[in-house]
Design an enzyme around this catalytic site. Structure first.
Site, short mmCIF file in Angstrom:
data_model
loop_
_atom_site.label_atom_id
_atom_site.label_comp_id
_atom_site.label_asym_id
_atom_site.label_seq_id
_atom_site.Cartn_x
_atom_site.Cartn_y
_atom_site.Cartn_z
N CYS A 168 -2.14 -2.65 7.25
CA CYS A 168 -1.59 -2.55 8.60
C CYS A 168 -1.80 -1.13 9.11
O CYS A 168 -2.17 -0.21 8.36
CB CYS A 168 -0.11 -2.92 8.60
N GLU A 213 0.83 -1.21 0.00
CA GLU A 213 0.00 0.00 0.00
C GLU A 213 0.86 1.25 0.00
O GLU A 213 0.62 2.19 -0.76
CB GLU A 213 -0.91 0.03 1.24
N1 THU Z 1 2.29 -6.34 4.21
C1 THU Z 1 1.80 -5.48 3.25
O1 THU Z 1 2.34 -5.40 2.14
N2 THU Z 1 0.73 -4.73 3.58
C2 THU Z 1 0.10 -4.72 4.79
O2 THU Z 1 -0.77 -3.91 5.03
C3 THU Z 1 0.48 -5.71 5.80
C4 THU Z 1 1.72 -6.48 5.53
C5 THU Z 1 3.47 -7.16 3.89
C6 THU Z 1 4.70 -6.79 4.65
C7 THU Z 1 5.47 -8.08 4.62
O3 THU Z 1 6.25 -8.12 3.43
C8 THU Z 1 4.41 -9.15 4.54
O4 THU Z 1 3.21 -8.51 4.18
C9 THU Z 1 4.20 -9.91 5.85
O5 THU Z 1 3.99 -9.03 6.90
#
Ligand code: THU
Length: 127
Positions: free
Chosen positions: A86, A55
Site C-alpha cells: 500500500c 511490510e
Molecule cells: N495489508 C498489508 O498487510 N499490506 C499491504 O500493503 C496492504 C494491506 C493488510 C492490511 C489489512 O490487514 C489487510 O491487508 C486488508 O487491507
C-alpha cells in the site's frame, strides 16, 4: 538468501497474520544489507484504522534489530490476489532503501513479479 527463499519466509510469516476482520493474510520478509532477514505479518484491530501491514511490521523488526538499509522485500498473500504494498508501506520502505535500491518481490496468481521501490513510488517524500 535468494528471492524464492525470501518469498518462502514471507509465506511462512503470513500464517501468523491476525486478520479476523478482512480475512486477508499477508506476510513479508525484508533482506537487509547485513544479509539478515526479518519477517512480519499484518495484524488488525477492532478499531480498524490501527491495523498494521505486514511490510511495516517487518521493517519495524529490522529497525529494532539495528538495521538501516533494506535491499529487498518479499510479500506473499495466500489468496494470491494482488499484494503490492500500500502507499503507506511504500513510503516506509523507501526511507530505508539501500544505496543500490530496494526490490519488491510479490507472488500472486499471475506469478512472481519484481519491481523497484522507485518504480512503485516515484518522487518519494524526503526531508
Ligand atoms: N495489508 C498489508 O498487510 N499490506 C499491504 O500493503 C496492504 C494491506 C493488510 C492490511 C489489512 O490487514 C489487510 O491487508 C486488508 O487491507
Amino acid at each position: 538468501m535468494n528471492y524464492e527463499e525470501l518469498l518462502e519466509c514471507a509465506e511462512k510469516a503470513s500464517q501468523n497474520a491476525y486478520v479476523p476482520y478482512s480475512k486477508f493474510s499477508v506476510g513479508a520478509c525484508v533482506l537487509c544489507e547485513s544479509g539478515k532477514t526479518y519477517t512480519g505479518c499484518n495484524f488488525e484491530n477492532a478499531s480498524y484504522g490501527l491495523t498494521i501491514c505486514a511490510e511495516r511490521n517487518a521493517v519495524g523488526t529490522a529497525i529494532a534489530n539495528g538495521e538501516r538499509k533494506i535491499k529487498a522485500v518479499a510479500i506473499f498473500s495466500p489468496n494470491m490476489q494482488n499484494c503490492t504494498p500500500c502507499g503507506a508501506c511504500r513510503q516506509v520502505l523507501s526511507e530505508f532503501k539501500s544505496d543500490s535500491g530496494l526490490d519488491v518481490i510479490t507472488k500472486c496468481a499471475d506469478g512472481i513479479r519484481v519491481h523497484s521501490i522507485d518504480e512503485l513510488l516515484p518522487e518519494t517524500f524526503v526531508l
